[in-house]
Design a protein around this motif. Sequence first.
Motif, short mmCIF file in Angstrom:
data_model
loop_
_atom_site.label_atom_id
_atom_site.label_comp_id
_atom_site.label_asym_id
_atom_site.label_seq_id
_atom_site.Cartn_x
_atom_site.Cartn_y
_atom_site.Cartn_z
N GLY A 137 -29.76 -11.44 -16.52
CA GLY A 137 -29.90 -11.32 -15.23
C GLY A 137 -29.67 -9.80 -14.76
O GLY A 137 -30.55 -9.16 -13.82
N ALA A 138 -28.36 -9.44 -14.98
CA ALA A 138 -27.92 -7.99 -14.59
C ALA A 138 -28.87 -6.95 -15.30
O ALA A 138 -28.97 -6.02 -14.60
CB ALA A 138 -26.43 -7.89 -14.73
N ALA A 139 -29.28 -7.32 -16.42
CA ALA A 139 -29.86 -6.09 -17.19
C ALA A 139 -31.32 -5.87 -16.58
O ALA A 139 -31.71 -4.95 -16.55
CB ALA A 139 -30.33 -6.74 -18.77
N LYS A 140 -31.85 -7.02 -15.98
CA LYS A 140 -33.37 -7.03 -15.48
C LYS A 140 -32.98 -6.04 -14.24
O LYS A 140 -33.91 -5.38 -13.91
CB LYS A 140 -33.72 -8.36 -14.99
N SER A 141 -32.20 -6.30 -13.44
CA SER A 141 -31.75 -5.49 -12.20
C SER A 141 -31.57 -4.11 -12.60
O SER A 141 -31.90 -3.18 -11.77
CB SER A 141 -30.79 -6.14 -11.32
N ASN A 190 -34.28 -2.47 -24.47
CA ASN A 190 -33.74 -3.60 -24.26
C ASN A 190 -32.35 -3.56 -23.59
O ASN A 190 -31.54 -3.70 -24.44
CB ASN A 190 -34.13 -4.76 -25.18
N TRP A 191 -32.23 -3.53 -22.32
CA TRP A 191 -30.83 -3.23 -21.80
C TRP A 191 -30.04 -4.62 -22.03
O TRP A 191 -28.76 -4.50 -22.20
CB TRP A 191 -30.78 -3.05 -20.26
N ALA A 192 -30.44 -5.63 -21.98
CA ALA A 192 -29.68 -6.79 -22.45
C ALA A 192 -29.26 -7.04 -23.84
O ALA A 192 -28.63 -7.92 -24.16
CB ALA A 192 -30.51 -8.24 -22.09
N ALA A 193 -29.91 -6.11 -24.81
CA ALA A 193 -29.50 -6.27 -26.15
C ALA A 193 -28.27 -5.45 -26.54
O ALA A 193 -28.05 -6.00 -27.81
CB ALA A 193 -30.77 -5.84 -26.99
N THR A 194 -27.69 -4.59 -26.19
CA THR A 194 -26.56 -3.98 -26.31
C THR A 194 -25.22 -5.02 -26.49
O THR A 194 -25.10 -5.73 -25.72
CB THR A 194 -26.28 -2.93 -25.25
N ALA A 195 -24.73 -5.09 -27.60
CA ALA A 195 -23.58 -5.86 -28.07
C ALA A 195 -22.30 -5.09 -27.67
O ALA A 195 -22.16 -3.82 -27.96
CB ALA A 195 -23.62 -6.35 -29.50
N THR A 196 -21.26 -5.64 -27.23
CA THR A 196 -20.18 -5.24 -27.01
C THR A 196 -19.46 -5.41 -28.49
O THR A 196 -20.03 -5.96 -29.60
CB THR A 196 -18.99 -5.90 -26.27
N HIS A 197 -18.12 -5.21 -28.76
CA HIS A 197 -17.31 -5.60 -29.99
C HIS A 197 -16.49 -6.62 -29.71
O HIS A 197 -15.37 -6.91 -30.53
CB HIS A 197 -16.71 -4.15 -30.49
N SER A 198 -16.32 -7.46 -28.63
CA SER A 198 -15.55 -8.24 -28.21
C SER A 198 -16.15 -9.87 -28.33
O SER A 198 -17.40 -9.87 -28.13
CB SER A 198 -15.09 -7.89 -26.84
N TYR A 199 -15.33 -10.75 -28.69
CA TYR A 199 -15.78 -11.97 -28.91
C TYR A 199 -15.54 -12.84 -27.56
O TYR A 199 -14.72 -13.17 -27.37
CB TYR A 199 -15.17 -12.75 -30.14
N ALA A 200 -16.68 -13.87 -27.17
CA ALA A 200 -16.49 -14.57 -25.84
C ALA A 200 -15.61 -15.58 -25.90
O ALA A 200 -15.83 -16.54 -26.83
CB ALA A 200 -18.10 -14.77 -25.64
N ASN A 201 -14.59 -15.46 -25.19
CA ASN A 201 -13.74 -16.66 -25.05
C ASN A 201 -12.83 -16.76 -26.03
O ASN A 201 -12.31 -18.25 -26.13
CB ASN A 201 -14.69 -17.99 -24.72
N ALA A 202 -12.86 -15.96 -27.15
CA ALA A 202 -11.65 -16.22 -28.38
C ALA A 202 -10.36 -16.21 -27.53
O ALA A 202 -9.84 -15.81 -26.67
CB ALA A 202 -11.92 -14.94 -29.16
#
Length: 378
Positions: free
Chosen positions: A60-64, A81-93
Amino acid sequence: MRLPTPTGPHRTGVTTLCLVDRSRRDPWDPAIPVRELMITVFYPARTVHGFSVAPQMTTGAAKSFNGIDVHVHRLPSSGVNWAATATHSYANAPAQAVRRPVVLYGPGGGDPRTLGTGIAEELASHGYVVVTIDHPGDGSEVEFPHTTAYRHEKVRETVFRGDPRTDADQFRTMIEARIGDTRFVLDQLAVLAAGRNPDATGRAVPEDLGRALDLRRVGIYGHSAGGTAAAEAMYEDRRIHAAVNMEGYLDHTPETPGKVGQLFPVARYGVDRPLLLLGSEGFDGKEADQQALELSWAAMLTHQRGRTRRRQVGHAMHWVFTDYAVMAPQLQAAGLMSAADRVGLVGTIDPDTSVAEVRHHVLSFFARNLPACCRHPQ
């Protein structure tokens, strides 16, 4: 698009929290009776096995972002595709159960917290817990987990329709709101460190995240308006022990055009804790804006307590302190951004050089003044 790889020894985890301050009304929308915030927390992870890498932006944020930030900064309106950029961090690890310094980050006026991902991951990989803060109504786009009775969309977009620096009332409201947000975030981090969950939606926090927070060692850094708020927040709040201001004014917008703006108290009276003023060689404001920045920073440097230092990144422009430092050159290389627009955004400096230099300034400052080496296993 790719973000720079962190250089520290720790793999990093990341989570988001929704915080609600019921003691304050929203400063930008009178229909919202509370102050809602979204924050992202980056931290050294105990393990990342079985966890997925988090994206830089939510869908949603990438769309705006594609409709707001792209227009403001002359980014390509198609081809990315602004929503496709990945971080190097793992969600909720799960976090390492080791007390670590906590560093807060404030983005520039009208910018989202996600544009500070690169530096946040770098600090976290070197042993810091980094909390990036969005300021809804100010930030270009902020996506919440759900709607409410008073906010009917998940994504809240900025109220700014121009440079808030040109409007004295708007600039004052922006900085005051950011300082209030910062203080509230610190309050809620204390709730988390005490073993409770401050998330307003009740979503579970990563294992041992509260045990990773050493709130006796707190720093702050910010870009542009985030830098202004970082310096002034340290002046006003003794919980903050060190600050980096990346090209933020230390004076108010003058009430009368052509006059000198009133200095913030931090520049008027000085501060007894370390402050780094980090600028770019090609600060791209108008001549009056350049003079205002120079005058307010010069006033800050005249105080005799000896805790303020100034550094500069050569061949760079104002947004070199954000993820645009690597994004703009990638867009230019792909033929999606002109050389002139890239230079206007981040300067001619090579991205490998700019990333390394900005990282060095920020990391070495906190390593000296808020070292991550003093670890106390729990």
